[in-house]
Design a protein around this motif. Structure first.
Motif, PDB file in Angstrom:
ATOM      1  N   ASP A  47      23.115  20.399  -0.825  1.00 44.83           N
ATOM      2  CA  ASP A  47      24.532  20.482  -1.199  1.00 44.83           C
ATOM      3  C   ASP A  47      25.089  21.850  -0.851  1.00 44.83           C
ATOM      4  O   ASP A  47      26.206  21.981  -0.359  1.00 44.83           O
ATOM      5  N   VAL A  48      24.291  22.889  -1.150  1.00 46.41           N
ATOM      6  CA  VAL A  48      24.767  24.255  -0.925  1.00 46.41           C
ATOM      7  C   VAL A  48      25.203  24.438   0.525  1.00 46.41           C
ATOM      8  O   VAL A  48      26.300  24.933   0.803  1.00 46.41           O
ATOM      9  N   VAL A  49      24.373  24.010   1.469  1.00 49.45           N
ATOM     10  CA  VAL A  49      24.681  24.250   2.880  1.00 49.45           C
ATOM     11  C   VAL A  49      25.689  23.224   3.419  1.00 49.45           C
ATOM     12  O   VAL A  49      26.629  23.579   4.126  1.00 49.45           O
ATOM     13  N   SER A  50      25.527  21.958   3.039  1.00 48.05           N
ATOM     14  CA  SER A  50      26.378  20.950   3.669  1.00 48.05           C
ATOM     15  C   SER A  50      27.779  20.894   3.077  1.00 48.05           C
ATOM     16  O   SER A  50      28.708  20.450   3.728  1.00 48.05           O
ATOM     17  N   LYS A  51      27.955  21.362   1.815  1.00 48.08           N
ATOM     18  CA  LYS A  51      29.282  21.197   1.200  1.00 48.08           C
ATOM     19  C   LYS A  51      29.898  22.479   0.669  1.00 48.08           C
ATOM     20  O   LYS A  51      31.097  22.528   0.450  1.00 48.08           O
ATOM     21  N   GLU A  52      29.078  23.487   0.391  1.00 48.83           N
ATOM     22  CA  GLU A  52      29.603  24.535  -0.488  1.00 48.83           C
ATOM     23  C   GLU A  52      29.750  25.915   0.141  1.00 48.83           C
ATOM     24  O   GLU A  52      30.170  26.852  -0.529  1.00 48.83           O
ATOM     25  N   TYR A  93      13.866  42.805  -7.099  1.00 45.88           N
ATOM     26  CA  TYR A  93      14.850  42.095  -7.937  1.00 45.88           C
ATOM     27  C   TYR A  93      16.251  42.444  -7.482  1.00 45.88           C
ATOM     28  O   TYR A  93      16.457  43.409  -6.745  1.00 45.88           O
ATOM     29  N   TYR A  94      17.199  41.624  -7.912  1.00 44.53           N
ATOM     30  CA  TYR A  94      18.601  41.871  -7.551  1.00 44.53           C
ATOM     31  C   TYR A  94      19.520  41.460  -8.687  1.00 44.53           C
ATOM     32  O   TYR A  94      19.152  40.668  -9.559  1.00 44.53           O
ATOM     33  N   ILE A  95      20.715  42.039  -8.664  1.00 38.57           N
ATOM     34  CA  ILE A  95      21.843  41.534  -9.469  1.00 38.57           C
ATOM     35  C   ILE A  95      23.000  41.509  -8.476  1.00 38.57           C
ATOM     36  O   ILE A  95      23.341  42.541  -7.910  1.00 38.57           O
ATOM     37  N   ASP A  96      23.567  40.339  -8.217  1.00 39.30           N
ATOM     38  CA  ASP A  96      24.469  40.260  -7.070  1.00 39.30           C
ATOM     39  C   ASP A  96      25.488  39.131  -7.240  1.00 39.30           C
ATOM     40  O   ASP A  96      25.305  38.235  -8.056  1.00 39.30           O
ATOM     41  N   ALA A  97      26.545  39.191  -6.411  1.00 38.73           N
ATOM     42  CA  ALA A  97      27.577  38.139  -6.417  1.00 38.73           C
ATOM     43  C   ALA A  97      27.270  37.116  -5.339  1.00 38.73           C
ATOM     44  O   ALA A  97      26.736  37.461  -4.284  1.00 38.73           O
ATOM     45  N   LEU A  98      27.596  35.840  -5.596  1.00 36.06           N
ATOM     46  CA  LEU A  98      27.435  34.818  -4.564  1.00 36.06           C
ATOM     47  C   LEU A  98      28.561  33.795  -4.660  1.00 36.06           C
ATOM     48  O   LEU A  98      29.323  33.789  -5.622  1.00 36.06           O
ATOM     49  N   PHE A  99      28.665  32.958  -3.643  1.00 35.63           N
ATOM     50  CA  PHE A  99      29.862  32.129  -3.466  1.00 35.63           C
ATOM     51  C   PHE A  99      29.471  30.701  -3.101  1.00 35.63           C
ATOM     52  O   PHE A  99      28.725  30.486  -2.158  1.00 35.63           O
ATOM     53  N   ARG A 100      29.973  29.750  -3.881  1.00 34.92           N
ATOM     54  CA  ARG A 100      29.755  28.335  -3.536  1.00 34.92           C
ATOM     55  C   ARG A 100      31.039  27.582  -3.811  1.00 34.92           C
ATOM     56  O   ARG A 100      31.643  27.753  -4.888  1.00 34.92           O
ATOM     57  N   ARG A 101      31.420  26.710  -2.863  1.00 34.66           N
ATOM     58  CA  ARG A 101      32.655  25.959  -3.067  1.00 34.66           C
ATOM     59  C   ARG A 101      32.345  24.708  -3.898  1.00 34.66           C
ATOM     60  O   ARG A 101      32.271  23.614  -3.382  1.00 34.66           O
ATOM     61  N   GLU A 102      32.165  24.946  -5.214  1.00 30.73           N
ATOM     62  CA  GLU A 102      31.873  23.843  -6.127  1.00 30.73           C
ATOM     63  C   GLU A 102      33.115  23.560  -6.952  1.00 30.73           C
ATOM     64  O   GLU A 102      34.082  24.319  -6.916  1.00 30.73           O
ATOM     65  N   ARG A 103      33.082  22.466  -7.738  1.00 35.91           N
ATOM     66  CA  ARG A 103      34.220  22.175  -8.603  1.00 35.91           C
ATOM     67  C   ARG A 103      34.161  23.124  -9.806  1.00 35.91           C
ATOM     68  O   ARG A 103      33.209  23.081 -10.585  1.00 35.91           O
TER      69      ARG A 103
END
Ligand code: AMP
Length: 409
Positions: A47-52, A93-103
């Protein structure tokens, strides 16, 4: 907003010090990567790659994507910097922002944040357990109670084709009950049917999907049993969930998730697992690895219910009366900040004494320093202890010394 940021900073600081205690070092990767990294790393049918994904072509004709997940960029960086050749085990380790086009909904945003760990270099179960234990104990250390660890093994890539073949053939006989997307998934990657939120598809899986644990190799089984034994020894409660395959293609063997009943429908706090083939698949030396990613916003939702709001109080409010007192007041304020690390807010609206004292209260100041033209003439300042209501006069050049004594909150 600043009031929210205070809470974020508090949580971030806790995560930094907690993970340092486990020997993990912070890695920071760029905000975007080449799109191909996610297609190859996460999988084109997910879903992440194909839609978001938020993807675009830049002016140099490069296909770029805002990070929709953080493991593939860390692996890209691990390979690029040849970390595996510098030392056998790398704990990041990380603390980071990320982006997904979800509802968007509560606990599900299009820009959100994760903290997480990635441990490279050990194929052994103790590394899986270290990672699960970090996730479990970090939530415990935040005071979370209603935690549930779900765990599964999806086996090594060698056994996957046999399982997928069987899964596909079982689901194909009930394809009329599956949604359109899942029917498509049958021809691309049947494992992804597990990601479907449609209840009919989940019912078909419950009834007809073969259980993945029946397909594990002996080595997979030994590995998984050892993970479970160690979790029990460490008194980390878990439940087996044979439908937990996680929505990203790179997982091998252990997968896990921690949920909280305090969260409502979006109840996953974090998820992770082993990904022994990803480094090699992205062009590096074969390196086993295991990690998890945890939603920061979800953690904040739970913490909001169990902890007090954090307030930013200042130590001193500098009440300034008249232009002649101005420069002296600003110098004293600066010295207090720099020499004694105190937070000092200076009046900048030239209000009446009454209004300035009210402001000092509103800022939660412990002390007010009152400097007027008379005070400057006499070389004195009035210091008011806001909590006790007492006040005294102090020589201007003794102010630093006075606060050195009274610095403690
Ligand atoms: P994933 O990267 O999908 O394995 O997700 C790991 C964790 O990130 C989840 O357990 C959630 O806590 C959090 N998460 C995933 N997607 C979102 C989102 N859209 N908004 C907020 N948190 C999210």
């Amino acid at each position: 907003m600043p009031v929210d940021t205070l809470r974020w900073q508090h949580i971030e600081q806790h995560i930094h010090s907690f993970l340092k205690n486990y020997g993990y070092g912070e890695i920071r990767t760029p905000a975007f990567e080449e799109t191909g990294l996610f297609i190859r790393g996460v999988g084109k049918d997910t879903d992440v790659v194909s839609k978001e994904m938020y993807s675009w072509v830049d002016q140099g004709n490069n296909n770029l994507t805002l990070k929709p997940e953080l493991t593939a960029p860390v692996v890209r960086s691990f390979i690029q910097h040849k970390l595996g050749r510098l030392q056998p085990i790398n704990r990041l380790y990380y603390i980071d922002a990320l982006f997904r086009r979800e509802r968007p909904q509560k606990g599900r945003q299009r820009q959100f944040h994760q903290f997480g760990v990635e441990a490279f270099g050990s194929e052994h179960p103790e590394m899986d357990v270290e990672v699960i234990s970090i996730a479990y104990h970090i939530y415990k250390s935040f005071g979370l109670k209603e935690l549930s660890v779900k765990i599964n093994s999806i086996g090594s890539p060698e056994v996957r084709p046999t399982y997928l073949k069987e899964l596909k053939s079982q689901l194909e006989s009930h394809s009329e009950k599956l949604c359109k997307t899942c029917n498509h998934r049958l021809s691309t990657n049947a494992l992804r049917v597990f990601d479907c939120k449609n209840s009919n598809c989940q019912l078909v899986l419950d009834e007809f999907a073969p259980v993945i644990s029946d397909f594990l190799s002996d080595d997979d089984r030994i590995h998984f049993d050892m993970v479970l034994n160690l979790l029990s020894e460490l008194k980390i409660p878990y439940t087996l969930d044979n439908k937990l395959v996680r929505g990203l293609d790179y997982y091998t063997r252990t997968t896990f998730e921690i949920t909280s009943s305090a969260l409502g429908s979006q109840d996953a706090l974090c998820g992770g697992g082993r990904y022994d083939k990803l480094v090699e698949q992205l062009g590096g030396d074969s390196t086993p690895a295991v990690g998890f990613a945890a939603g920061m916003e979800r953690l904040l939702i739970v913490l909001d219910d169990i902890s007090e709001p954090i307030q930013q109080n200042c130590d001193i409010y500098m009440v300034i009366l008249g232009e002649k007192a101005l420069s002296k007041a600003l110098i004293i304020a600066n010295n207090l900040r720099v020499d004694l690390n105190l937070s000092v807010i200076t009046e900048s609206s030239r209000r009446s004494v009454k209004a300035q004292m009210k402001e000092a209260n509103r800022q939660g100041a412990r002390f007010a320093i009152i400097l007027g033209e008379n005070e400057i003439k006499n070389g004195l300042a009035t210091i008011k202890n806001m909590n006790e209501g007492t006040q005294e006069e102090i020589e201007l050049n003794k102010i630093i010394e006075y606060f050195k004594e009274n610095r403690k909150r």
